[in-house]
Scaffold this motif. Structure first.
Motif, mmCIF file in Angstrom:
data_model
loop_
_atom_site.group_PDB
_atom_site.id
_atom_site.type_symbol
_atom_site.label_atom_id
_atom_site.label_comp_id
_atom_site.label_asym_id
_atom_site.label_seq_id
_atom_site.Cartn_x
_atom_site.Cartn_y
_atom_site.Cartn_z
ATOM 1 N N ASP A 5 0.811 -1.399 -0.094
ATOM 2 C CA ASP A 5 -0.217 0.007 -0.280
ATOM 3 C C ASP A 5 1.020 1.021 0.066
ATOM 4 O OD1 ASP A 5 -2.222 -1.968 0.476
ATOM 5 O OD2 ASP A 5 -3.192 -0.988 2.747
ATOM 6 N N PHE A 6 0.531 2.534 -0.653
ATOM 7 C CA PHE A 6 0.998 4.338 -0.262
ATOM 8 C C PHE A 6 1.159 4.048 0.714
ATOM 9 C CE2 PHE A 6 -0.446 3.448 -4.895
ATOM 10 C CZ PHE A 6 0.982 3.988 -5.147
ATOM 11 N N ASP A 7 0.194 3.737 1.890
ATOM 12 C CA ASP A 7 -0.324 4.102 3.492
ATOM 13 C C ASP A 7 0.075 2.925 4.219
ATOM 14 O OD1 ASP A 7 -0.764 5.756 5.554
ATOM 15 O OD2 ASP A 7 -2.356 6.196 4.826
ATOM 16 N N VAL A 8 -0.093 3.054 5.188
ATOM 17 C CA VAL A 8 0.676 2.578 6.542
ATOM 18 C C VAL A 8 0.288 2.344 7.816
ATOM 19 C CG1 VAL A 8 3.068 1.959 7.971
ATOM 20 C CG2 VAL A 8 3.928 3.031 5.734
ATOM 21 N N HIS A 9 -0.291 1.784 7.798
ATOM 22 C CA HIS A 9 -1.762 1.652 9.415
ATOM 23 C C HIS A 9 -0.493 0.866 10.180
ATOM 24 C CE1 HIS A 9 -4.639 -0.347 11.975
ATOM 25 N NE2 HIS A 9 -5.290 -0.037 10.841
ATOM 26 N N LEU A 31 6.223 4.881 6.752
ATOM 27 C CA LEU A 31 6.904 3.892 7.606
ATOM 28 C C LEU A 31 7.680 5.027 9.068
ATOM 29 C CD1 LEU A 31 7.853 0.858 6.099
ATOM 30 C CD2 LEU A 31 5.738 0.731 7.750
ATOM 31 N N ALA A 32 9.144 5.695 8.474
ATOM 32 C CA ALA A 32 9.823 6.835 9.490
ATOM 33 C C ALA A 32 8.884 7.530 9.979
ATOM 34 C CB ALA A 32 10.752 7.643 8.530
ATOM 35 N N LEU A 33 8.095 8.164 9.132
ATOM 36 C CA LEU A 33 7.233 8.899 10.200
ATOM 37 C C LEU A 33 6.749 7.661 11.957
ATOM 38 C CD1 LEU A 33 5.551 10.962 7.770
ATOM 39 C CD2 LEU A 33 6.851 11.740 9.372
ATOM 40 N N ARG A 34 6.348 6.966 11.778
ATOM 41 C CA ARG A 34 5.507 5.626 12.563
ATOM 42 C C ARG A 34 6.579 5.223 13.436
ATOM 43 N NH1 ARG A 34 0.364 5.971 12.532
ATOM 44 N NH2 ARG A 34 -0.826 6.137 10.531
ATOM 45 N N GLY A 35 7.796 5.645 13.082
ATOM 46 C CA GLY A 35 8.686 5.359 14.293
ATOM 47 C C GLY A 35 9.689 4.275 13.679
ATOM 48 N N VAL A 36 9.969 3.656 12.471
ATOM 49 C CA VAL A 36 10.397 3.127 11.773
ATOM 50 C C VAL A 36 11.796 3.353 11.267
ATOM 51 C CG1 VAL A 36 10.362 1.021 10.236
ATOM 52 C CG2 VAL A 36 8.116 1.352 11.084
ATOM 53 N N GLU A 37 13.288 2.678 11.739
ATOM 54 C CA GLU A 37 14.557 3.326 11.476
ATOM 55 C C GLU A 37 14.185 2.892 10.466
ATOM 56 O OE1 GLU A 37 14.609 0.392 13.840
ATOM 57 O OE2 GLU A 37 13.681 2.116 15.493
ATOM 58 N N ALA A 38 15.179 4.447 9.859
ATOM 59 C CA ALA A 38 15.360 3.978 8.039
ATOM 60 C C ALA A 38 15.961 2.751 7.309
ATOM 61 C CB ALA A 38 16.480 5.250 8.143
ATOM 62 N N ALA A 39 17.058 1.963 8.947
ATOM 63 C CA ALA A 39 17.498 1.055 8.417
ATOM 64 C C ALA A 39 17.136 -0.474 8.410
ATOM 65 C CB ALA A 39 19.327 0.675 9.902
ATOM 66 N N ARG A 40 15.921 0.001 8.609
ATOM 67 C CA ARG A 40 15.041 -1.321 8.186
ATOM 68 C C ARG A 40 14.323 -1.523 7.240
ATOM 69 N NH1 ARG A 40 11.944 -1.365 14.129
ATOM 70 N NH2 ARG A 40 10.854 -3.063 13.071
#
Length: 107
Positions: A5-9, A31-40
């Protein structure tokens, strides 16, 4: 986890997930806005696979097109709106038909 998807639940975010495969840069950003680290996060596009690694022979393609009621020699476009839809799907199809010079053409 592959996110098509383009959005992230928010339910998809889990600290136990080692890697997120995003469909595009926008998804990675969300994903990054929701706190997922860029390395992941890895942007890979939408995953696609099929049972056969080779293109189908013309006779097999023709047989399958017939089974699906698709006219020979005509391009086929799949318009998918997801589980919650994306809004005006019928309008999007009309725009595609108009761009192909087939406005109002039967499906």
């Amino acid at each position: 986890m592959a996110i098509t998807d383009f959005d992230v639940h928010p339910l998809w975010i889990d600290p136990a997930t080692d890697r997120y495969f995003a469909s595009c840069d926008e998804t990675a950003h969300r994903l990054a806005l929701r706190g997922v680290e860029a390395a992941r996060i890895t942007v890979t596009g939408i995953p696609w696979c099929r049972a056969s690694p080779r293109p189908l022979p013309p006779a097999e393609r023709a047989r399958l097109r017939g089974e699906l009621g698709l006219r020979p020699g005509r391009p086929t476009v799949l318009v998918s709106a997801g589980g919650f839809g994306v809004g005006r799907v019928a309008q999007a199809v009309e725009i595609l038909l108009a761009a192909a010079g087939r406005a109002g053409a039967p499906t």
